[in-house]
Design a protein around this motif. Structure first.
Motif, PDB file in Angstrom:
ATOM      1  N   VAL A 187       0.858  -1.189   0.000  1.00  0.00           N
ATOM      2  CA  VAL A 187       0.000   0.000   0.000  1.00  0.00           C
ATOM      3  C   VAL A 187       0.897   1.244   0.000  1.00  0.00           C
ATOM      4  O   VAL A 187       1.431   1.636   1.032  1.00  0.00           O
ATOM      5  N   PRO A 188       1.079   1.869  -1.155  1.00  0.00           N
ATOM      6  CA  PRO A 188       1.786   3.146  -1.203  1.00  0.00           C
ATOM      7  C   PRO A 188       0.797   4.302  -1.097  1.00  0.00           C
ATOM      8  O   PRO A 188      -0.418   4.102  -1.190  1.00  0.00           O
ATOM      9  N   VAL A 189       1.319   5.510  -0.902  1.00  0.00           N
ATOM     10  CA  VAL A 189       0.449   6.692  -0.884  1.00  0.00           C
ATOM     11  C   VAL A 189       1.233   7.899  -1.378  1.00  0.00           C
ATOM     12  O   VAL A 189       2.395   8.093  -1.036  1.00  0.00           O
ATOM     13  N   LYS A 190       0.567   8.686  -2.222  1.00  0.00           N
ATOM     14  CA  LYS A 190       1.117   9.961  -2.688  1.00  0.00           C
ATOM     15  C   LYS A 190       0.104  11.038  -2.313  1.00  0.00           C
ATOM     16  O   LYS A 190      -1.047  10.974  -2.720  1.00  0.00           O
ATOM     17  N   ARG A 196       5.088   7.600  -0.977  1.00  0.00           N
ATOM     18  CA  ARG A 196       5.745   6.862   0.103  1.00  0.00           C
ATOM     19  C   ARG A 196       5.079   5.507   0.281  1.00  0.00           C
ATOM     20  O   ARG A 196       4.024   5.246  -0.288  1.00  0.00           O
ATOM     21  N   TYR A 197       5.706   4.647   1.076  1.00  0.00           N
ATOM     22  CA  TYR A 197       5.146   3.328   1.361  1.00  0.00           C
ATOM     23  C   TYR A 197       4.537   3.318   2.765  1.00  0.00           C
ATOM     24  O   TYR A 197       5.174   3.736   3.730  1.00  0.00           O
ATOM     25  N   LEU A 198       3.320   2.828   2.873  1.00  0.00           N
ATOM     26  CA  LEU A 198       2.694   2.552   4.165  1.00  0.00           C
ATOM     27  C   LEU A 198       2.895   1.093   4.549  1.00  0.00           C
ATOM     28  O   LEU A 198       3.229   0.772   5.691  1.00  0.00           O
ATOM     29  N   ILE A 199       2.665   0.210   3.593  1.00  0.00           N
ATOM     30  CA  ILE A 199       2.844  -1.231   3.810  1.00  0.00           C
ATOM     31  C   ILE A 199       3.600  -1.810   2.622  1.00  0.00           C
ATOM     32  O   ILE A 199       3.246  -1.574   1.470  1.00  0.00           O
ATOM     33  N   ASP A 200       4.635  -2.566   2.924  1.00  0.00           N
ATOM     34  CA  ASP A 200       5.312  -3.405   1.935  1.00  0.00           C
ATOM     35  C   ASP A 200       5.733  -4.657   2.701  1.00  0.00           C
ATOM     36  O   ASP A 200       6.852  -4.755   3.197  1.00  0.00           O
ATOM     37  N   SER A 201       4.793  -5.578   2.859  1.00  0.00           N
ATOM     38  CA  SER A 201       4.986  -6.664   3.814  1.00  0.00           C
ATOM     39  C   SER A 201       6.108  -7.605   3.431  1.00  0.00           C
ATOM     40  O   SER A 201       6.682  -8.272   4.294  1.00  0.00           O
ATOM     41  N   ALA A 205      15.073   1.266  -8.875  1.00  0.00           N
ATOM     42  CA  ALA A 205      13.819   1.579  -9.574  1.00  0.00           C
ATOM     43  C   ALA A 205      12.705   0.953  -8.762  1.00  0.00           C
ATOM     44  O   ALA A 205      12.593  -0.273  -8.680  1.00  0.00           O
ATOM     45  N   CYS A 206      11.895   1.767  -8.113  1.00  0.00           N
ATOM     46  CA  CYS A 206      10.918   1.285  -7.134  1.00  0.00           C
ATOM     47  C   CYS A 206       9.492   1.402  -7.661  1.00  0.00           C
ATOM     48  O   CYS A 206       9.188   2.326  -8.423  1.00  0.00           O
ATOM     49  N   PRO A 207       8.600   0.514  -7.230  1.00  0.00           N
ATOM     50  CA  PRO A 207       7.174   0.730  -7.520  1.00  0.00           C
ATOM     51  C   PRO A 207       6.698   2.023  -6.853  1.00  0.00           C
ATOM     52  O   PRO A 207       6.909   2.218  -5.651  1.00  0.00           O
ATOM     53  N   LEU A 208       6.104   2.901  -7.622  1.00  0.00           N
ATOM     54  CA  LEU A 208       5.631   4.180  -7.092  1.00  0.00           C
ATOM     55  C   LEU A 208       4.112   4.158  -6.977  1.00  0.00           C
ATOM     56  O   LEU A 208       3.442   3.257  -7.482  1.00  0.00           O
TER      57      LEU A 208
END
Length: 207
Positions: free
Chosen positions: A125-128, A143-148, A185-188
């Motif tokens: 779960v990302p958030v912008k 940003r990232y909230l959850i990256d389990s 290179a990150c998932p955005l």
């Protein structure tokens, strides 16, 4: 990637998992203090730190807002139409995600909840927010909230009344590695994880 680099990265992830294990059993504000101090130590000294060597000189800590309990929520995961997202990364090739639902955050908006649809699985779960790419605001890509799969899951997948829920604590929102090192290179955050509201807590970006 050399064997040494691979082991350093594995150790970084082990330490992050251990950090979240401890955070989950502490009162939220106390856990947040530990999260801030431990990440500062890792960024400053760990060989797998995403900080570039020149940025480690004079590093005095990540810019993180003080803890605000009003930004912690336990939210049900609601149904959403299936959707697939494929992200081209520099280190892991094309990484596929599938939308498994969404959460509605009071006075913020909805955020899509994703499942990593490859080896390892995981919830993402990302958030912008509205402060992205502004002076003193947040990272432009979100940003990232959850990256389990990397350990960052707070209080984890519960069930309430037969429905899965997630704890989202925006105080723990953090920047992806590509915010600090362009080699990553990150998932955005996609459109379904972009909100019009400002989120004043969590890790900031820049001065």
């Amino acid at each position: 990637m050399t064997a040494v680099t691979a082991l350093q990265t594995a150790d970084w992830r082990r330490r992050i998992f251990a950090l979240y294990d401890t955070v989950r059993v502490l009162p939220p504000a106390e856990g947040h203090n530990l999260w801030v101090s431990t990440r500062n130590e890792l960024f400053a000294a760990h060989p797998a730190s995403p900080l570039l060597p020149e940025d480690r000189e004079g590093f005095s800590g990540l810019p993180v807002a003080p803890y605000d309990p009003a930004w912690r929520f336990e939210l049900p995961i609601e149904g959403a139409a299936p959707e697939r997202m494929e992200v081209e990364t520099g280190t892991d090739g094309v990484v596929p995600f599938e939308r498994i639902g969404l959460v509605r955050v009071p006075e913020v908006g909805s955020l899509d909840v994703w499942r990593l649809a490859s080896y390892g699985g995981g919830v993402f779960v990302p958030v912008k927010d509205a402060t992205a790419n502004t002076s003193g605001g947040t990272y432009g890509g979100g940003r990232y909230l959850i990256d389990s799969i990397k350990g960052s899951l707070l209080d984890g997948e519960h069930t309430s009344g037969g429905r899965a829920t997630l704890t989202l604590d925006f105080n723990f929102a953090y920047n992806p590695s590509c915010a600090y090192d362009p080699a990553w290179a990150c998932p955005l955050a996609p459109l379904g994880n972009t909100v019009a509201a400002p989120i004043p807590v969590g890790e900031r970006y820049g001065s």
